[in-house]
Scaffold this motif. Structure first.
Motif, mmCIF file in Angstrom:
data_model
loop_
_atom_site.group_PDB
_atom_site.id
_atom_site.type_symbol
_atom_site.label_atom_id
_atom_site.label_comp_id
_atom_site.label_asym_id
_atom_site.label_seq_id
_atom_site.Cartn_x
_atom_site.Cartn_y
_atom_site.Cartn_z
ATOM 1 N N ARG A 15 36.034 -42.418 -1.981
ATOM 2 C CA ARG A 15 34.876 -41.649 -2.208
ATOM 3 C C ARG A 15 34.647 -41.325 -0.852
ATOM 4 N N VAL A 16 34.436 -40.031 -0.518
ATOM 5 C CA VAL A 16 33.939 -39.720 0.931
ATOM 6 C C VAL A 16 32.296 -39.290 0.816
ATOM 7 N N ILE A 17 31.777 -40.060 1.685
ATOM 8 C CA ILE A 17 30.255 -39.713 1.765
ATOM 9 C C ILE A 17 30.137 -39.282 3.258
ATOM 10 N N LYS A 18 29.631 -38.157 3.364
ATOM 11 C CA LYS A 18 29.134 -37.563 4.704
ATOM 12 C C LYS A 18 27.762 -37.766 5.105
ATOM 13 N N LYS A 19 27.661 -38.334 6.455
ATOM 14 C CA LYS A 19 26.380 -38.148 6.901
ATOM 15 C C LYS A 19 25.922 -37.393 7.822
ATOM 16 N N TYR A 20 24.822 -36.482 7.671
ATOM 17 C CA TYR A 20 24.303 -35.478 8.116
ATOM 18 C C TYR A 20 23.523 -35.944 9.246
ATOM 19 N N PRO A 21 23.262 -35.009 10.571
ATOM 20 C CA PRO A 21 22.173 -35.432 11.387
ATOM 21 C C PRO A 21 20.850 -35.829 11.013
ATOM 22 N N ASN A 22 20.549 -35.335 9.918
ATOM 23 C CA ASN A 22 19.196 -35.411 9.288
ATOM 24 C C ASN A 22 18.940 -36.729 8.671
ATOM 25 N N ARG A 23 20.137 -37.538 8.782
ATOM 26 C CA ARG A 23 20.109 -38.856 8.375
ATOM 27 C C ARG A 23 20.352 -39.019 6.883
ATOM 28 N N LEU A 42 27.438 -48.561 -5.263
ATOM 29 C CA LEU A 42 28.718 -48.148 -5.049
ATOM 30 C C LEU A 42 29.487 -49.580 -4.527
ATOM 31 N N VAL A 43 28.779 -50.182 -3.978
ATOM 32 C CA VAL A 43 29.220 -51.552 -3.272
ATOM 33 C C VAL A 43 29.381 -52.502 -4.261
ATOM 34 N N MET A 44 28.112 -52.743 -5.026
ATOM 35 C CA MET A 44 28.126 -53.617 -5.940
ATOM 36 C C MET A 44 29.096 -53.164 -7.213
ATOM 37 N N GLU A 45 29.442 -52.113 -7.395
ATOM 38 C CA GLU A 45 30.435 -51.836 -8.584
ATOM 39 C C GLU A 45 31.937 -51.712 -7.770
ATOM 40 N N ASN A 46 32.187 -52.145 -6.525
ATOM 41 C CA ASN A 46 33.531 -52.297 -6.095
ATOM 42 C C ASN A 46 34.261 -50.836 -5.954
ATOM 43 N N HIS A 47 33.212 -49.650 -5.796
ATOM 44 C CA HIS A 47 33.810 -48.351 -5.627
ATOM 45 C C HIS A 47 34.342 -48.363 -4.014
ATOM 46 N N PRO A 48 35.602 -47.890 -4.126
ATOM 47 C CA PRO A 48 36.203 -47.592 -2.668
ATOM 48 C C PRO A 48 35.500 -46.386 -1.927
ATOM 49 N N PHE A 49 34.848 -46.556 -0.911
ATOM 50 C CA PHE A 49 34.211 -45.412 -0.194
ATOM 51 C C PHE A 49 34.448 -45.591 1.262
ATOM 52 N N VAL A 50 34.117 -44.386 1.946
ATOM 53 C CA VAL A 50 34.060 -44.380 3.345
ATOM 54 C C VAL A 50 32.677 -43.467 3.511
ATOM 55 N N VAL A 51 32.048 -43.838 4.666
ATOM 56 C CA VAL A 51 31.209 -43.044 5.115
ATOM 57 C C VAL A 51 31.465 -42.053 6.426
ATOM 58 N N ARG A 52 31.604 -40.864 6.590
ATOM 59 C CA ARG A 52 31.945 -40.304 7.873
ATOM 60 C C ARG A 52 30.810 -39.305 8.305
ATOM 61 N N ASP A 53 30.770 -39.098 9.664
ATOM 62 C CA ASP A 53 29.788 -38.408 10.345
ATOM 63 C C ASP A 53 30.349 -36.720 9.858
ATOM 64 N N ALA A 54 29.420 -35.935 9.316
ATOM 65 C CA ALA A 54 29.724 -34.575 9.056
ATOM 66 C C ALA A 54 30.320 -33.694 10.077
ATOM 67 N N LYS A 55 29.896 -33.958 11.367
ATOM 68 C CA LYS A 55 30.320 -33.088 12.513
ATOM 69 C C LYS A 55 31.407 -33.587 13.117
ATOM 70 N N THR A 56 31.573 -34.866 13.452
ATOM 71 C CA THR A 56 32.677 -35.652 14.117
ATOM 72 C C THR A 56 33.795 -36.330 13.330
ATOM 73 N N ASN A 57 33.391 -36.523 12.089
ATOM 74 C CA ASN A 57 34.240 -37.107 11.030
ATOM 75 C C ASN A 57 34.450 -38.655 11.734
#
Length: 175
Positions: A15-23, A42-57
């Motif tokens: 799962r991809v989660i994007k973090k925007y400059p407004n946090r 998501l962590v508690m349910e063992n869902h694989p995910f990554v958090v990426r900066d929306a601008k720089t990736n």
């Protein structure tokens, strides 16, 4: 149709989660903004995910996980004492930093495996059976965990001794 996966079968999609400059955090799977509490879920349910900066990736997953830990620690029932946190900080930049990270990771994984194993073995136990179980020392799984932890600690001590001897040797000093 079987539910077993063949060796080398693909992992569930990350799962991809994007973090925007407004946090704000945006879950691309659900097309909604989510909170840190929902990331924790998501962590508690063992869902694989990554958090990426929306601008720089840039991968921000570790920083988000650390932020969740910080909130949990500040929430009134901390897991780490000040002394434990200070000791962890002291390992940064130390020759043993890499070993300490591995040591902590393996011990947390061993504890998690022990917890999972005990949960599996305890299915169907009544409160009376639990009381009997708690009254008897369990040398097997718990004993194995303690022995593994002891061996890892001894290995760490040996490695520290070797590093110290090498450092002293480099300065022309002998132990």
């Amino acid at each position: 149709m079987t539910s077993k996966k063949a060796p080398g079968a693909a992992k569930p999609a990350q799962r991809v989660i994007k973090k925007y400059p407004n946090r704000r955090l945006y879950d691309t799977e659900t097309s909604t903004y989510i909170t840190l509490a929902e990331v924790k879920q998501l962590v508690m349910e063992n869902h694989p995910f990554v958090v990426r900066d929306a601008k720089t990736n840039e991968d921000l997953t570790r920083s988000i996980l650390l932020q969740i830990i910080l909130e949990e620690e500040a929430g009134g029932a901390p897991m780490f004492s000040e002394a434990a946190l200070a000791n962890i900080i002291r390992f940064y930049g130390h020759a043993m930093q890499g070993f300490m990270g591995t040591y902590l990771e393996k011990n947390v994984q061993a504890f998690t495996d022990l917890q999972t194993q005990m949960a599996e073995q305890s299915k169907g136990l009544t409160p009376e059976m639990w009381a009997q179980f708690a009254a008897v020392p369990v040398p097997g799984v718990a004993g194995n965990y303690m022995e593994q932890s002891k061996r890892m600690f001894e290995t760490m001590q040996e490695q520290m001794q070797k590093n110290t001897e090498q450092m002293l040797g480099a300065f022309g000093l002998k132990k």
